[in-house]
Design a protein around this motif. Structure first.
Motif, PDB file in Angstrom:
ATOM      1  N   ASP A 115       0.871  -1.120   0.005  1.00  0.00           N
ATOM      2  CA  ASP A 115      -0.091  -0.250   0.106  1.00  0.00           C
ATOM      3  C   ASP A 115       1.011   1.296  -0.047  1.00  0.00           C
ATOM      4  OD1 ASP A 115      -1.638   2.292   0.569  1.00  0.00           O
ATOM      5  OD2 ASP A 115      -2.868   0.856   1.942  1.00  0.00           O
ATOM      6  N   GLU A 116       0.967   1.843  -1.200  1.00  0.00           N
ATOM      7  CA  GLU A 116       1.663   3.128  -1.304  1.00  0.00           C
ATOM      8  C   GLU A 116       1.439   4.118  -0.424  1.00  0.00           C
ATOM      9  OE1 GLU A 116       2.442   3.520  -5.424  1.00  0.00           O
ATOM     10  OE2 GLU A 116       3.912   1.919  -5.662  1.00  0.00           O
ATOM     11  N   GLN A 120       2.606   0.355   3.612  1.00  0.00           N
ATOM     12  CA  GLN A 120       2.765  -0.782   4.486  1.00  0.00           C
ATOM     13  C   GLN A 120       2.464  -2.063   3.492  1.00  0.00           C
ATOM     14  OE1 GLN A 120      -0.952  -0.748   6.802  1.00  0.00           O
ATOM     15  NE2 GLN A 120       0.248   0.008   8.684  1.00  0.00           N
ATOM     16  N   LYS A 122       1.434  -5.965   2.688  1.00  0.00           N
ATOM     17  CA  LYS A 122       0.309  -6.492   2.981  1.00  0.00           C
ATOM     18  C   LYS A 122       0.442  -8.166   2.909  1.00  0.00           C
ATOM     19  CE  LYS A 122      -2.303  -2.786   3.009  1.00  0.00           C
ATOM     20  NZ  LYS A 122      -2.932  -2.319   4.189  1.00  0.00           N
TER      21      LYS A 122
END
Length: 136
Positions: A115-116, A120, A122
């Motif tokens: 997740d830019e 984070q 995943k």
């Protein structure tokens, strides 16, 4: 008449066999991550840094791979935990074996992306491989 019956029977058997073959190809059994061996053992902060610095290379290496990720639990919410504020880990069940914030864990799961926006990594289909006591 016998030839017609044999031909029709052969056709039915052939179509049924083809159907079973296509069923197996088009609907394979789902992966059971818990039964697979981890391809990599990596700390949560290093995994996130690798994705943040070069997402393309990190995706080629880690995406859809079974990983063991170590780190401190910084958040617990429902069926998810966050390790070192860098790796979001989703479990299949809401049983996290009493995982608590501050606890050091090694989890095993499948890397599904980065997740830019939140920076984070995943992980899904996770399970806890080992625990240590929370830091005091």
């Amino acid at each position: 008449m016998k030839k017609l019956v044999i031909a029709i029977t052969g056709l039915i058997v052939g179509v049924a066999s083809l159907g079973f073959l296509l069923q197996g190809i088009l609907n394979p059994k789902p992966r059971v991550i818990a039964n697979e061996k981890a391809a990599f053992l990596v700390p949560a902060d290093e995994l996130q840094y690798f994705f943040a610095s070069n997402a393309e290379i990190a995706s080629e290496k880690y995406l859809d791979q079974v990983l063991e990720v170590s780190g401190e639990v910084t958040e617990v919410a429902g069926k998810s935990i966050v390790l070192d504020n860098r790796v979001m880990v989703n479990f299949l069940t809401d049983t996290l074996n009493g995982a608590q914030e501050g606890e050091e864990l090694i989890i095993k799961g499948r890397c599904v992306g980065f997740d830019e926006l939140l920076l984070q990594v995943k992980i899904d289909q996770a399970q806890i491989n080992s625990k240590q006591q929370p830091k005091q």
